[in-house]
Design an enzyme around this catalytic site. Structure first.
Site, PDB file in Angstrom:
ATOM      1  N   LYS A  19      53.872  50.536  36.510  1.00  0.00           N
ATOM      2  CA  LYS A  19      52.758  51.358  36.956  1.00  0.00           C
ATOM      3  C   LYS A  19      52.937  51.665  38.440  1.00  0.00           C
ATOM      4  O   LYS A  19      53.640  50.891  39.101  1.00  0.00           O
ATOM      5  CB  LYS A  19      51.443  50.660  36.662  1.00  0.00           C
ATOM      6  CG  LYS A  19      50.961  49.694  37.759  1.00  0.00           C
ATOM      7  CD  LYS A  19      49.614  49.168  37.459  1.00  0.00           C
ATOM      8  CE  LYS A  19      48.548  49.660  38.389  1.00  0.00           C
ATOM      9  NZ  LYS A  19      48.525  49.040  39.705  1.00  0.00           N
ATOM     10  N   HIS A  34      44.500  48.218  34.216  1.00  0.00           N
ATOM     11  CA  HIS A  34      44.194  46.811  33.915  1.00  0.00           C
ATOM     12  C   HIS A  34      42.829  46.630  33.230  1.00  0.00           C
ATOM     13  O   HIS A  34      42.724  45.975  32.197  1.00  0.00           O
ATOM     14  CB  HIS A  34      44.211  45.977  35.200  1.00  0.00           C
ATOM     15  CG  HIS A  34      45.505  46.046  35.957  1.00  0.00           C
ATOM     16  ND1 HIS A  34      46.721  46.189  35.347  1.00  0.00           N
ATOM     17  CD2 HIS A  34      45.770  45.987  37.286  1.00  0.00           C
ATOM     18  CE1 HIS A  34      47.685  46.216  36.265  1.00  0.00           C
ATOM     19  NE2 HIS A  34      47.129  46.100  37.450  1.00  0.00           N
TER      20      HIS A  34
HETATM   21  C1  BG6 Z   1      48.231  45.570  40.823  1.00  0.00           C
HETATM   22  C2  BG6 Z   1      47.444  46.404  41.779  1.00  0.00           C
HETATM   23  O1  BG6 Z   1      48.599  46.313  39.698  1.00  0.00           O
HETATM   24  O2  BG6 Z   1      47.450  44.451  40.400  1.00  0.00           O
HETATM   25  C3  BG6 Z   1      47.006  45.581  42.970  1.00  0.00           C
HETATM   26  O3  BG6 Z   1      48.241  47.503  42.228  1.00  0.00           O
HETATM   27  C4  BG6 Z   1      46.266  44.339  42.514  1.00  0.00           C
HETATM   28  O4  BG6 Z   1      46.163  46.353  43.830  1.00  0.00           O
HETATM   29  C5  BG6 Z   1      47.080  43.577  41.456  1.00  0.00           C
HETATM   30  O5  BG6 Z   1      46.046  43.526  43.657  1.00  0.00           O
HETATM   31  C6  BG6 Z   1      46.250  42.452  40.861  1.00  0.00           C
HETATM   32  O6  BG6 Z   1      47.070  41.663  40.036  1.00  0.00           O
HETATM   33  P1  BG6 Z   1      46.739  40.110  39.803  1.00  0.00           P
HETATM   34  O7  BG6 Z   1      47.717  39.692  38.765  1.00  0.00           O
HETATM   35  O8  BG6 Z   1      46.944  39.442  41.136  1.00  0.00           O
HETATM   36  O9  BG6 Z   1      45.320  40.035  39.355  1.00  0.00           O
END
Ligand code: BG6
Length: 484
Positions: free
Chosen positions: A148, A240
């Site tokens: 992504k 997400h």
């Molecule tokens: C990423 C985003 O896809 O996911 C980030 O671009 C974000 O902005 C991150 O901080 C969060 O991932 P995790 O696994 O730390 O919750």
């Protein structure tokens, strides 16, 4: 309980962008952990491909340093690191020119699984795909992994899908959303579809509403320029949070197979209602002491990009009509906390005194930290004094329940890369799914751009703008507290 690690087939994994941030921070440290667990065959190879005149030894040194920096100290084993690094190679390559491609063609084996990880900007996907084909490096058996952001709107996502489709069949394309690789996200499917307990109640008749929160304490410092073009909606919600919503809301697939699961997720996305402006609250964090504000981090004094978003989403299908899903995500919030909370309805009729204190059941699925589940049930308060009711948690923190096995749970990237090698697409997004997600997202973003809406300021370390609380208050509900 003994965990079963099943080694994958012999493979060559080529990482384009092999010296980049994602490769050093996530991909290679993740592969090292899988190596330590015995999942990577000794003959498998990881080939870094990038600009820069490194040789194998220099690349091994670079990745050795990345492991030292990004793998927890108690997981660093000198001998294992040495053995792992031996499996690493490097090919200097020019994605837009001819340099390096014949060398790569010589190196990649035809008799092992071949995977190509495009850990580069989407602008290079077409160049890489074409050259992989022209140099006969990739064939019908190869797999390609893409990161992504997969586009920034429907049009660009369609263009990317078309570029990939020119060279690869959909069954060869693995679009990563690392949230799908998180342990608890998969547990959501196990909880729903491997237990008889929940599924009969999993609908608008018994569920009052659902809350999905992904709260972060980090700011966008260091990636302000990227983030400012994206914002929380594109960076987190379109992918997400959308995936979490889909897994929570989808119908049971006929089997746990990639297309059966993805067909059901797609149906959910297509059933999402357009979201009116007054069901959305956007926010931007301010400054705190010496820590800069979003505006300073973004380096754009005119910015109207959101670092926080909360929204109420309705799903128009038989299962969910009337049960809203509230989504919320933001940077620089009070705590790092991601969870899906299912609020069940009250019992239809209470046989106890009004002041006995009965509450509705709440099921919390915690993604991070402390992965686990918690079901709040009402019981009688122990002791004399009549029938007084009290809520107690049936708590299952996976680390407690599974003991040392829980420690060896692969992180999202490790699991997803091993799934690529196994050829299992269940936890990857299909092209039509990504396009449907943008189709729903685009008008929302266009709406606030046309109106020139500005996000509301919020204090760093808070739960977001006050108005996001109102989003639920006006429906007689409350957000679950964001807490450490
Ligand atoms: C990423 C985003 O896809 O996911 C980030 O671009 C974000 O902005 C991150 O901080 C969060 O991932 P995790 O696994 O730390 O919750």
């Amino acid at each position: 309980m003994v965990s079963r690690v099943i080694p994958v087939e012999d493979f060559d994994l080529v990482i384009f962008g092999g010296t980049g941030d994602l490769a050093r921070r996530k991909i290679l440290p993740g592969l090292y952990r899988r190596f330590c667990s015995g999942q990577m065959p000794e003959t498998s190879r990881i080939i870094g491909a990038a600009r820069g005149d490194l040789d194998d030894a220099a690349y091994q040194k670079l990745i050795g340093e990345a492991i030292a920096e990004f793998v927890p100290r108690d997981r660093q084993d000198k001998d294992k690191i040495k053995a792992f690094l031996k499996q690493l190679h490097f090919v200097p390559i020019d994605a837009r020119g001819e340099k390096g491609w014949p060398d790569l063609a010589k190196l990649v084996r035809k008799d092992a699984v071949q995977a190509f990880y495009f850990s580069v900007g989407p602008g290079l996907f077409g160049d890489l795909a074409t050259r992989l084909h022209d140099h006969k490096i990739a064939g019908p058996q190869s797999r390609v992994v893409v990161e992504k952001p997969f586009g920034r709107d429907l049009e660009s996502a369609k263009a990317l899908n078309a570029v990939l489709a020119d060279s690869f069949d959909e069954s060869q394309i693995y679009r990563i959303d690392h949230y799908l690789g998180k342990e608890t996200v998969q547990n959501l499917m196990a909880v729903r579809f491997a237990n008889v307990l929940f599924e009969p109640l999993w609908n608008a008749q018994y569920i009052d509403h659902v809350q999905i929160t992904v709260a972060e304490t980090v700011s966008v410092d260091g990636r302000g320029a990227y983030y400012d073009k994206s914002g929380a909606m594109r960076d987190m919600v379109q992918n997400h949070l959308m995936q979490l919503l889909c897994l929570t809301a989808m119908e049971p697939p006929s089997k746990f197979d990639p297309d059966a699961v993805r067909d059901e997720k797609l149906k959910v996305i297509r059933a999402l209602d357009p979201v009116p402006a007054d069901n959305i609250v956007r926010g931007q964090y301010g400054a705190e002491g010496k820590v800069a504000s979003y505006i300073e981090h973004s380096e754009n004094p005119e910015t109207k990009t959101e670092s926080f978003i909360a929204m109420k989403v309705d799903i128009s299908n038989w299962r969910w009509k009337g049960t809203p899903f509230y989504l919320r995500t933001g940077k620089r919030l009070k705590a790092r906390m991601s969870e899906i909370v299912i609020y069940f309805k009250e019992t239809p009729h209470s046989i106890f005194e009004e002041d006995a204190g009965s509450h509705a059941n709440v099921l919390t699925i915690r993604l991070q930290p402390d992965e686990g589940m918690d079901l709040r049930v009402t019981i009688k308060e122990p002791g004399p004094g009549g029938m007084r009711l009290v809520d107690v948690p049936l708590d299952m923190t996976f680390a407690d329940a599974l003991g040392p096995d829980a420690e060896d749970v692969p992180d999202a990237y490790e699991r997803l890369i091993m799934d690529v090698i196994r050829g299992n697409q269940t936890l990857f997004m299909r092209g039509d799914e990504v396009e449907a997600a943008w189709k729903w997202t685009d008008p929302i973003i266009e709406g606030w751009q046309t109106r020139g809406d500005k996000p509301m300021p919020y204090e760093p370390g808070s739960s977001g703008p006050e108005d996001s609380l109102m989003l639920l208050h006006r429906d007689g509900r409350r957000w679950r507290e964001i807490r450490k």
